[in-house]
Design a protein around this motif. Sequence first.
Motif, mmCIF file in Angstrom:
data_model
loop_
_atom_site.group_PDB
_atom_site.id
_atom_site.type_symbol
_atom_site.label_atom_id
_atom_site.label_comp_id
_atom_site.label_asym_id
_atom_site.label_seq_id
_atom_site.Cartn_x
_atom_site.Cartn_y
_atom_site.Cartn_z
ATOM 1 N N GLU A 231 -28.053 20.617 9.781
ATOM 2 C CA GLU A 231 -26.540 21.551 9.965
ATOM 3 C C GLU A 231 -26.496 21.079 11.321
ATOM 4 N N GLU B 149 -23.273 23.793 8.398
ATOM 5 C CA GLU B 149 -23.787 23.910 6.911
ATOM 6 C C GLU B 149 -25.549 24.565 7.602
ATOM 7 N N ASN C 153 -27.807 25.448 2.708
ATOM 8 C CA ASN C 153 -27.277 25.321 3.203
ATOM 9 C C ASN C 153 -25.663 26.242 3.144
#
Length: 571
Positions: free
Chosen positions: A390, A420, A436
């Motif tokens: 992420e 994400e 995600n």
Amino acid sequence: MHNTNLWLALIAGILTLPSFAFAENAEVYSLSQEDIDQFNVSSIQELLNRVPGISASDSYVKIRGSSAVKVLVDGKPINNPLSSHSAIRWGFAPFSAIEQIDIYRGASAAMFGEGTDGGAIVIHRKKGTNSHGSILFEGGNYGSLKVAGGNNVSINFHNLHGSFEEYQANGFRENGDSLRFSSSISDQISVCDDNSVSLSLDYSWEEKGSPGYPDYPRLYARDASEAFTSSVYFKREHSIKSNLFFRSFWTKSVDPERELRNEMESWSMGNSTDFRIPFPGKASIPVGVSFESSHVKGTDLSPKHENEAAIFGNWMMRLTVPHPLYLSINGRFNWYSAFEDVLDPSTRLSFNPEKWKLFVSVGKGHVAPSILKRYQNTSTRIANPDLGMERTDKFEFGLSHGFSEALNLQTSLYSKQTSERITYVRIDDGMAQYRNIGEASWLGVETTLSGALSKTLRYSATHSWMKARDDSNDLVLSASPEHRIQTELEWLPVGAMSVTLSCNNYSTQFSRSDNTERVPSYFVVNLKIEYQWKNSRCYLRVENLLDHDYLYGDGLPGSPTEFTIGLKRSF
């Protein structure tokens, strides 16, 4: 690529400016030994819970609701790489050995690498030359018992420190018992006035039940773990700091009802070195390099080897204006064998006219999912090998002002935009999985009022407002209360006695990412009474004083009233 080039151009452009007066890092909130003593606490978790915007437990710490917090002791990370939620081995940071704690929030923590979306906490052990020690005993309901101690001895050029802690409790839920032990030993060797070498060995072991969610109890699920770390830390004043470390971890999860037996073991070794590059004029620029190589294998996991490396730097200057004006630029380039390369830059401008302090910061960060989140199956969680990294863009504006001894104000506006995002998603039959979820955003305001109403009465009150949403479906993020209020009142009726009353209030929040289950709002009142006589301290600590029933944001139940009686003797 365009954004990366823009940041590199900005950094290069500023580095070519004429020489200014340089300053030390002003982005850190530090707790000195004197500050720690004034809090009258007996553990690092209790200390951190007294800091606005921070909550800590036996295995994690959160800053502004994020558990992506990296904790380092003398440059050595103590987060468990086999943990699914950045679990922290507090036993590797014995409270009796702590000299100073530095807290970095938001973008200012980017220099410490991935897993710092919430921030970073850097702990410095004592390096004094005096011999000292302490012993602590605690006991309470639900069969809780803790024994801890530490001793520091100086012999010629050696400063030796050893500590241990053992804790056991039956827990308030069936199969909620736990037993843990940790020990640490270190030796700081003074080579000369400016050079020192520190050697340290740390060991911890834990076994506990995993009772699961109330609607899906796990009566026979058990978890066990073991950890060992060692490090060699070299420091030359105002020149270089280098930490070479080795870590090994082992975990086991067993659940006969689901015919689950999963073991994983991991070892990693690495180095982090900070040094200074001479800069034209009167200063130098602090930069650093780091690398870590990790190996993991397990029951359901074939051996995997992953590497990561980074180069980072911090540059700060003080502009020559009537009031101090600081400009700080941090940058860290991260290389991963399992993920894409990442550049995390950040910049901060702060202005300190008289009693005011104002700042604005902007930066990028990232979180790489742990091995456990990707590959381990447990009694309550399903593996997700496709879990990705992420990325986060961060912005913060803050100000503080000391109006008087009775009133100090600190407030900050912050926002985050994450792509994400790694989210703990509850599914059916009490199981969950890390996924995600796409785009997510946070917008929040945190305000703290504190001061001394008299010589015997101090207070602190923090209100946090936060909007956290999944932008892909406009749902509220789970375990994200909109309002959180922390209040504390400390009374000193006599010189050797203190009474501390604290209250934590959380608004309603969703316990599932699909917003189908909601956790009611709740507040918890805690009380601590302490008396100190010479080198001895005795205390009574009561958590959830009013015995309220409540659920945490993840849907797990909070503890009923817990009381602890403790005695600490220093020598």
